[in-house]
Motif scaffolding. Structure first.
Motif, PDB file in Angstrom:
ATOM      1  N   TYR A 152       0.834  -1.205   0.000  1.00  0.00           N
ATOM      2  CA  TYR A 152       0.000   0.000   0.000  1.00  0.00           C
ATOM      3  C   TYR A 152       0.873   1.262   0.000  1.00  0.00           C
ATOM      4  O   TYR A 152       0.674   2.169  -0.817  1.00  0.00           O
ATOM      5  N   ILE A 153       1.864   1.303   0.898  1.00  0.00           N
ATOM      6  CA  ILE A 153       2.749   2.473   0.981  1.00  0.00           C
ATOM      7  C   ILE A 153       3.546   2.645  -0.304  1.00  0.00           C
ATOM      8  O   ILE A 153       3.636   3.736  -0.871  1.00  0.00           O
ATOM      9  N   THR A 154       4.131   1.539  -0.786  1.00  0.00           N
ATOM     10  CA  THR A 154       4.941   1.601  -2.006  1.00  0.00           C
ATOM     11  C   THR A 154       4.115   2.049  -3.198  1.00  0.00           C
ATOM     12  O   THR A 154       4.537   2.917  -3.978  1.00  0.00           O
ATOM     13  N   GLY A 155       2.936   1.459  -3.353  1.00  0.00           N
ATOM     14  CA  GLY A 155       2.101   1.774  -4.507  1.00  0.00           C
ATOM     15  C   GLY A 155       1.651   3.214  -4.530  1.00  0.00           C
ATOM     16  O   GLY A 155       1.750   3.894  -5.562  1.00  0.00           O
ATOM     17  N   TRP A 156       1.189   3.720  -3.383  1.00  0.00           N
ATOM     18  CA  TRP A 156       0.697   5.103  -3.372  1.00  0.00           C
ATOM     19  C   TRP A 156       1.834   6.117  -3.418  1.00  0.00           C
ATOM     20  O   TRP A 156       1.669   7.225  -3.945  1.00  0.00           O
ATOM     21  N   MET A 157       3.007   5.741  -2.901  1.00  0.00           N
ATOM     22  CA  MET A 157       4.166   6.631  -3.025  1.00  0.00           C
ATOM     23  C   MET A 157       4.578   6.739  -4.489  1.00  0.00           C
ATOM     24  O   MET A 157       4.893   7.826  -4.994  1.00  0.00           O
ATOM     25  N   PHE A 158       4.558   5.594  -5.172  1.00  0.00           N
ATOM     26  CA  PHE A 158       4.892   5.590  -6.598  1.00  0.00           C
ATOM     27  C   PHE A 158       3.849   6.372  -7.394  1.00  0.00           C
ATOM     28  O   PHE A 158       4.177   7.094  -8.342  1.00  0.00           O
ATOM     29  N   PHE A 159       2.593   6.224  -7.000  1.00  0.00           N
ATOM     30  CA  PHE A 159       1.544   6.965  -7.682  1.00  0.00           C
ATOM     31  C   PHE A 159       1.733   8.467  -7.484  1.00  0.00           C
ATOM     32  O   PHE A 159       1.570   9.249  -8.422  1.00  0.00           O
ATOM     33  N   LEU A 160       2.093   8.887  -6.264  1.00  0.00           N
ATOM     34  CA  LEU A 160       2.383  10.304  -6.010  1.00  0.00           C
ATOM     35  C   LEU A 160       3.515  10.774  -6.909  1.00  0.00           C
ATOM     36  O   LEU A 160       3.426  11.852  -7.526  1.00  0.00           O
ATOM     37  N   ASP A 161       4.562   9.963  -6.972  1.00  0.00           N
ATOM     38  CA  ASP A 161       5.721  10.257  -7.824  1.00  0.00           C
ATOM     39  C   ASP A 161       5.286  10.547  -9.254  1.00  0.00           C
ATOM     40  O   ASP A 161       5.550  11.627  -9.802  1.00  0.00           O
ATOM     41  N   TRP A 162       4.564   9.594  -9.864  1.00  0.00           N
ATOM     42  CA  TRP A 162       4.271   9.738 -11.284  1.00  0.00           C
ATOM     43  C   TRP A 162       3.064  10.621 -11.579  1.00  0.00           C
ATOM     44  O   TRP A 162       2.993  11.239 -12.640  1.00  0.00           O
ATOM     45  N   ALA A 163       2.117  10.704 -10.653  1.00  0.00           N
ATOM     46  CA  ALA A 163       0.993  11.621 -10.862  1.00  0.00           C
ATOM     47  C   ALA A 163       1.504  13.061 -10.892  1.00  0.00           C
ATOM     48  O   ALA A 163       1.075  13.869 -11.730  1.00  0.00           O
ATOM     49  N   THR A 164       2.442  13.378  -9.985  1.00  0.00           N
ATOM     50  CA  THR A 164       3.020  14.723  -9.990  1.00  0.00           C
ATOM     51  C   THR A 164       3.976  14.904 -11.171  1.00  0.00           C
ATOM     52  O   THR A 164       4.079  16.001 -11.729  1.00  0.00           O
ATOM     53  N   THR A 165       4.668  13.824 -11.551  1.00  0.00           N
ATOM     54  CA  THR A 165       5.548  13.918 -12.724  1.00  0.00           C
ATOM     55  C   THR A 165       4.747  14.184 -13.992  1.00  0.00           C
ATOM     56  O   THR A 165       5.176  14.950 -14.862  1.00  0.00           O
ATOM     57  N   VAL A 166       3.581  13.548 -14.093  1.00  0.00           N
ATOM     58  CA  VAL A 166       2.698  13.814 -15.234  1.00  0.00           C
ATOM     59  C   VAL A 166       2.343  15.295 -15.276  1.00  0.00           C
ATOM     60  O   VAL A 166       2.339  15.928 -16.345  1.00  0.00           O
ATOM     61  N   MET A 167       2.051  15.877 -14.105  1.00  0.00           N
ATOM     62  CA  MET A 167       1.742  17.310 -14.049  1.00  0.00           C
ATOM     63  C   MET A 167       2.946  18.137 -14.505  1.00  0.00           C
ATOM     64  O   MET A 167       2.798  19.117 -15.242  1.00  0.00           O
ATOM     65  N   ALA A 168       4.142  17.745 -14.046  1.00  0.00           N
ATOM     66  CA  ALA A 168       5.353  18.462 -14.439  1.00  0.00           C
ATOM     67  C   ALA A 168       5.606  18.345 -15.938  1.00  0.00           C
ATOM     68  O   ALA A 168       6.025  19.310 -16.593  1.00  0.00           O
ATOM     69  N   ASP A 169       5.333  17.167 -16.478  1.00  0.00           N
ATOM     70  CA  ASP A 169       5.583  16.940 -17.905  1.00  0.00           C
ATOM     71  C   ASP A 169       4.650  17.759 -18.798  1.00  0.00           C
ATOM     72  O   ASP A 169       5.084  18.321 -19.809  1.00  0.00           O
ATOM     73  N   ILE A 170       3.373  17.819 -18.439  1.00  0.00           N
ATOM     74  CA  ILE A 170       2.467  18.611 -19.272  1.00  0.00           C
ATOM     75  C   ILE A 170       2.790  20.094 -19.131  1.00  0.00           C
ATOM     76  O   ILE A 170       2.606  20.875 -20.082  1.00  0.00           O
ATOM     77  N   THR A 171       3.321  20.483 -17.963  1.00  0.00           N
ATOM     78  CA  THR A 171       3.770  21.863 -17.776  1.00  0.00           C
ATOM     79  C   THR A 171       4.966  22.143 -18.672  1.00  0.00           C
ATOM     80  O   THR A 171       5.054  23.203 -19.306  1.00  0.00           O
ATOM     81  N   ALA A 172       5.897  21.168 -18.725  1.00  0.00           N
ATOM     82  CA  ALA A 172       7.077  21.333 -19.579  1.00  0.00           C
ATOM     83  C   ALA A 172       6.680  21.458 -21.041  1.00  0.00           C
ATOM     84  O   ALA A 172       7.219  22.298 -21.775  1.00  0.00           O
ATOM     85  N   VAL A 173       5.728  20.638 -21.487  1.00  0.00           N
ATOM     86  CA  VAL A 173       5.259  20.721 -22.877  1.00  0.00           C
ATOM     87  C   VAL A 173       4.715  22.114 -23.165  1.00  0.00           C
ATOM     88  O   VAL A 173       5.015  22.718 -24.208  1.00  0.00           O
ATOM     89  N   ALA A 174       3.908  22.640 -22.236  1.00  0.00           N
ATOM     90  CA  ALA A 174       3.334  23.969 -22.439  1.00  0.00           C
ATOM     91  C   ALA A 174       4.416  25.042 -22.515  1.00  0.00           C
ATOM     92  O   ALA A 174       4.363  25.941 -23.359  1.00  0.00           O
ATOM     93  N   LEU A 175       5.423  24.932 -21.633  1.00  0.00           N
ATOM     94  CA  LEU A 175       6.527  25.898 -21.655  1.00  0.00           C
ATOM     95  C   LEU A 175       7.307  25.804 -22.961  1.00  0.00           C
ATOM     96  O   LEU A 175       7.704  26.823 -23.540  1.00  0.00           O
ATOM     97  N   TYR A 176       7.535  24.589 -23.433  1.00  0.00           N
ATOM     98  CA  TYR A 176       8.252  24.396 -24.686  1.00  0.00           C
ATOM     99  C   TYR A 176       7.490  25.028 -25.854  1.00  0.00           C
ATOM    100  O   TYR A 176       8.077  25.654 -26.742  1.00  0.00           O
TER     101      TYR A 176
END
Length: 503
Positions: free
Chosen positions: A120-144
């Motif tokens: 449970y801890i590992t899965g949701w920590m990983f989800f936090l990691d990539w859910a926020t990374t997805v947000m960062a990535d779409i932000t990067a695309v917009a900046l580009y």
């Protein structure tokens, strides 16, 4: 015998061979029901490029510019040290993945060695990691996209939404389609970095003109860009330590190879090659690139608002060079976004089947893709769209810091799981694969200590304290969530050990 049965028999458990029957062994394999239904369509070339693509993304193509502007050439130290510990983490994961390939990856391994609470801890920590990374990535695309005057009138949040929609559709197709897209995304990234390094070395040798300062001062490539502007640590060593969380974010995705192993044919042969080459890629592509960036331009010539690759090539005054590189770094962001939706979809499905995630995430579509988990991550990606509307200037750095903590947490749980595995090895309950993490379990403990220091070091900066406070809210949510779902956890998700004799 079915493909599932073959997989269960082939993967490692604890194998014992008697002297009298050297030709026969008994394999004990824990099969995770969360792996059922996937299409093992990824090939060796896909895994090699996923390993590369996962570890080269917006953290280098966009984030390195802002970090160089703050820390100067000393950033090289942060990349080198973080790279070593990232490699050790992947070796630990690789040992577990070779023993038993699983699309649930570290969530499934945590389930086996730490129990459902660990999963449970590992899965949701990983989800936090990539859910926020997805947000960062779409932000990067917009900046580009705002690099070109044609797109500047388009609001940043609109461009972020379009990027999310495009990659969402791509992920809803077959895993083979994902593998092909990631293969070509990664090929473009690697080709670009190699081209940059060759041209940068040439520029240093010939002291080429690389740009002009605001006051009209001409920049030329060479070691003087370090010696004449404050040396290797122009802002001191402390700032380099404060930048390590962003560097950990840059290496986020190296664990992706463990997830892909569950949908790979002959993972035991493919994974060692992909993982062993990772340390070379880290030092050549990351450390080498950052060092060359520091040599071709003074550190203050870089900016968090522009890719350092674009800054360099635009300064060379090569026609359309900046535009071409901008397309490439846009591809890098889309690649990372693509990988993020892929990984979270598989992880959420493993958790949903166990009862610790939303039931909707357990669903597969006709292409054997976990569309439920992908849709959930994409929906949370809309939070990134909102942040782009509200915090257009600071969205990338705010999200990146939180993603960095999520990554450090995920890597920490992988190491804790490996420590639990090593305890069983010492107790004679498990046999290690021939390919394993060096110097374990001591390397596990040292790596854990390093990632803990990286997270805690944020306390000494104002933005870092805000990130830690936000992470504290996440921890509280995780605790509340556990008490909400523990009553419906399926404790038998891992099948009983299968004992079969194989010749």
């Amino acid at each position: 015998m079915s493909d599932t049965d073959l997989t269960r028999n082939d993967v490692n458990g604890a194998a014992e061979t008697s002297a009298a029957e050297a030709h026969t062994h008994e394999a004990h394999t824990a099969a995770d029901k969360g792996d059922a239904g996937y299409d093992k369509a990824l090939k060796a070339r896909h895994i090699q490029m996923i390993a590369i693509g996962g570890s080269i993304g917006t953290g280098l193509f966009l984030g390195a510019g802002g970090r160089l502007a703050q820390g100067g050439a000393g950033l090289v130290l942060a990349y080198a040290i973080c790279g070593i510990f990232a490699f050790l983490m992947v070796r630990a994961l690789g040992e577990l993945a070779i023993r038993r390939p699983s699309s649930g990856a570290f969530v499934s391994y945590s389930r086996e060695f730490l129990g459902e609470k660990g999963a449970y801890i590992t899965g949701w920590m990983f989800f936090l990691d990539w859910a926020t990374t997805v947000m960062a990535d779409i932000t990067a695309v917009a900046l580009y996209m705002h690099y070109w005057s044609l797109f500047k009138p388009v609001p940043q949040w609109v461009l972020a939404l379009i990027a999310l929609a495009v990659v969402f559709v791509l992920n809803m197709m077959s895993v083979k389609m994902f593998g092909e897209a990631e293969f070509w995304f990664a090929a473009i990234k690697v080709t670009t970095i190699i081209a940059f390094m060759v041209i940068a070395i040439g520029a240093i040798i010939f002291h080429a003109h690389t740009g002009t300062a605001a006051d009209g001062t001409a920049y030329t490539a060479g070691f003087h860009n370090i010696t004449n502007y404050g040396g290797f640590l122009p802002q001191g060593l402390t700032i380099v330590f404060s930048l390590t969380l962003g560097v950990v974010y840059a290496f986020g995705g190296t664990e992706m190879v463990g997830v892909a192993a569950g949908e790979t044919a002959d993972a035991q042969k493919v994974l060692p090659k992909a993982i062993n080459s990772m340390i070379v890629r880290i030092f050549v592509f990351y450390v080498g690139s950052v060092l060359l960036m520091a040599l071709v331009l003074p550190y203050m010539a870089y900016s968090s608002a522009e890719s350092p690759f674009v800054t360099f090539f635009s300064g060379l005054n090569v026609p359309y060079a900046g535009d071409i590189i901008q397309v490439v770094v846009l591809t890098a962001a889309l690649s990372s976004l693509n990988a993020g939706l892929y990984a979270t979809g598989r992880t959420l499905r493993s958790m949903a089947i166990a009862g610790s995630g939303p039931r909707f995430a357990a669903k597969l579509n006709a292409h054997k893709v976990p569309f439920g988990g992908i849709m959930i991550t994409s929906a949370l990606g809309l939070v990134g769209v909102v942040l782009n509307a509200v915090l257009a200037e600071d969205a990338f750095n705010v999200i990146m810091d939180l993603a960095g903590i999520g990554i450090a947490g995920t890597w920490g749980m992988i190491l804790v799981t490996h420590i639990a595995f090593m305890r069983r090895v010492r107790a004679g309950q498990e046999t290690r694969p021939a390919y394993h993490m060096p110097w374990a379990p001591y390397s596990d403990y040292i790596s854990l200590a390093f990632f803990a220091i990286v997270v805690v070091s944020n306390f000494w900066s104002e933005s870092g304290r805000k990130t830690l406070a936000l992470f504290g809210v996440v921890i509280v949510a995780l605790v509340i969530g556990w008490f909400a779902v523990r009553g419906r956890i399926k404790a038998n998700l891992l099948d009983s050990m299968l004992d079969e004799e194989q010749n």
